[in-house]
Design a protein around this motif. Structure first.
Motif, short mmCIF file in Angstrom:
data_model
loop_
_atom_site.label_atom_id
_atom_site.label_comp_id
_atom_site.label_asym_id
_atom_site.label_seq_id
_atom_site.Cartn_x
_atom_site.Cartn_y
_atom_site.Cartn_z
N UNK A 149 0.81 -1.21 0.00
CA UNK A 149 0.00 0.00 0.00
C UNK A 149 0.84 1.26 0.00
N UNK A 150 2.16 1.09 -0.05
CA UNK A 150 3.04 2.25 -0.10
C UNK A 150 3.47 2.76 1.26
N UNK A 151 3.07 2.08 2.33
CA UNK A 151 3.43 2.48 3.69
C UNK A 151 4.70 1.73 4.11
N UNK A 152 5.82 2.11 3.50
CA UNK A 152 7.06 1.35 3.66
C UNK A 152 7.59 1.45 5.08
N UNK A 153 7.59 2.64 5.64
CA UNK A 153 8.12 2.81 6.99
C UNK A 153 7.29 2.02 8.00
N UNK A 154 5.98 2.04 7.84
CA UNK A 154 5.11 1.28 8.74
C UNK A 154 5.37 -0.22 8.60
N UNK A 155 5.64 -0.67 7.38
CA UNK A 155 5.95 -2.09 7.15
C UNK A 155 7.23 -2.47 7.88
N UNK A 156 8.24 -1.60 7.79
CA UNK A 156 9.51 -1.85 8.47
C UNK A 156 9.31 -1.91 9.98
N UNK A 157 8.48 -1.03 10.50
CA UNK A 157 8.22 -1.02 11.95
C UNK A 157 7.59 -2.34 12.40
N UNK A 158 6.65 -2.86 11.63
CA UNK A 158 6.02 -4.12 11.99
C UNK A 158 7.03 -5.27 11.94
N UNK A 159 7.91 -5.25 10.97
CA UNK A 159 8.91 -6.30 10.86
C UNK A 159 9.93 -6.22 11.99
N UNK A 160 10.29 -5.02 12.38
CA UNK A 160 11.20 -4.86 13.51
C UNK A 160 10.55 -5.38 14.80
N UNK A 161 9.26 -5.13 14.94
CA UNK A 161 8.55 -5.64 16.12
C UNK A 161 8.50 -7.17 16.09
N UNK A 162 8.27 -7.73 14.91
CA UNK A 162 8.26 -9.18 14.79
C UNK A 162 9.63 -9.75 15.12
N UNK A 163 10.69 -9.11 14.65
CA UNK A 163 12.05 -9.56 14.94
C UNK A 163 12.32 -9.47 16.45
N UNK A 164 11.84 -8.40 17.08
CA UNK A 164 12.04 -8.23 18.51
C UNK A 164 11.36 -9.35 19.30
#
Length: 308
Positions: A252-267
């Motif tokens: 959907x073009x929300x790249x920064x939000x996608x990265x934030x979710x992935x960082x949370x998943x990694x955490x």
């Protein structure tokens, strides 16, 4: 020439003063008057004309490569029959070159790329100019500007025309793939990348295009963002839902939000699904310019989590 679309029927390049769609009402100003200072190449075409779809983009690329030493006017003969009649256009494509208000050269039909380049160079010379040494670089820059401005069709056609002149341009291969991704032509983008010389496989531009293609494929199957966000909020430990949400956000073009979710998943679980969060982050980082703020911030946060 690669077959990419409607050719002359597409939107004009980003430099609207260099290449214009011209009508009978603007012919005097955009061709005759403009040619008093710089040669103007006039391309008579029509949407139904097959050869026009090949000639137009190639001619535009050659004009762009001339770096402003020549301009181009595109005239749709179906919409401007009067001026086509005055110029005695009997078949299309027909191309005329004007300088100081008068036609000085021309040809009919599609030509090989080498002859198009020679024609443009001849017209530039007739106007007292010279082709720049970095003509292809200028055309590449113009194509990138088109793509950034959202003119993916024009960008694709320009990248393809550049490849007609330089079959080993890694930037043009990658650019053509990225333009097709922007158009949603993912199979065409994959074909372009598969057709690139093997020596290009490890080129950063090509790797970035592969990453963008992978992300675009994911976006095709991504679920609704709202539903996935609700699923994650209902169960924050649902790792698959969070990964799916990240993919949907990116689509959907929300790249920064996608990265934030992935960082949370990694955490929460860096080893889940064979390190899927980290792998997805690297795909996103690879698809973006190395100096992009999302990449820089994302890599910094990921490093903090790794070494925490």
């Amino acid at each position: 020439m690669l077959e990419l679309g409607q050719g002359n029927g597409a939107t004009a390049p980003a430099d609207s003063d260099l290449i214009k769609d011209v009508s009978e009402a603007t012919f005097m100003a955009d061709v005759v008057d403009a040619s008093m200072t710089v040669p103007v190449i006039v391309d008579f075409w029509a949407p139904w004309c097959g050869p026009c779809k090949t000639l137009g983009p190639a001619l535009e690329a050659a004009v762009t490569a001339a770096g402003g030493a020549v301009k181009m006017a595109k005239i749709n003969v179906d919409e401007n029959q009067g001026i086509a009649g005055q110029m005695r256009v009997q078949s299309i494509p027909t191309v005329y070159a004007f300088f100081q208000g008068q036609p000085i050269d021309g040809f009919q039909g599609a030509l090989p790329q080498s002859e198009i380049e020679a024609f443009v160079a001849k017209v530039v010379e007739a106007g007292g100019g010279a082709m720049p040494d970095d003509g292809l670089e200028g055309a590449l820059a113009a194509a990138e500007e088109m793509l950034e401005a959202g003119d993916a069709q024009d960008a694709a056609e320009t990248f393809a025309a550049i490849l007609e002149q330089d079959t080993e341009s890694v930037a043009a291969f990658a650019g053509l793939a990225r333009a097709n991704i922007a158009l949603g032509a993912l199979d065409q983008a994959e074909a372009v990348l598969n057709g690139a010389p093997a020596a290009f496989a490890d080129a950063p531009e090509v790797e970035a295009a592969h990453a963008q293609l992978a992300l675009a494929r994911q976006a095709e199957n991504a679920g609704p963002v709202a539903e996935l966000r609700a699923a994650v909020e209902a169960d924050p430990s649902d790792h698959q839902a969070r990964l799916d949400l990240a993919q949907a956000l990116h689509g959907a073009g929300e790249v920064e939000a996608a990265v934030d979710e992935l960082l949370e998943l990694f955490r929460r679980d860096r080893e889940w699904n064979d390190g899927a969060a980290k792998a997805q982050l690297f795909t996103i980082f690879e698809a973006l310019p190395a100096n992009d703020a999302v990449v820089l911030n994302g890599r910094r946060k990921l490093s903090s989590l790794i070494f925490a």
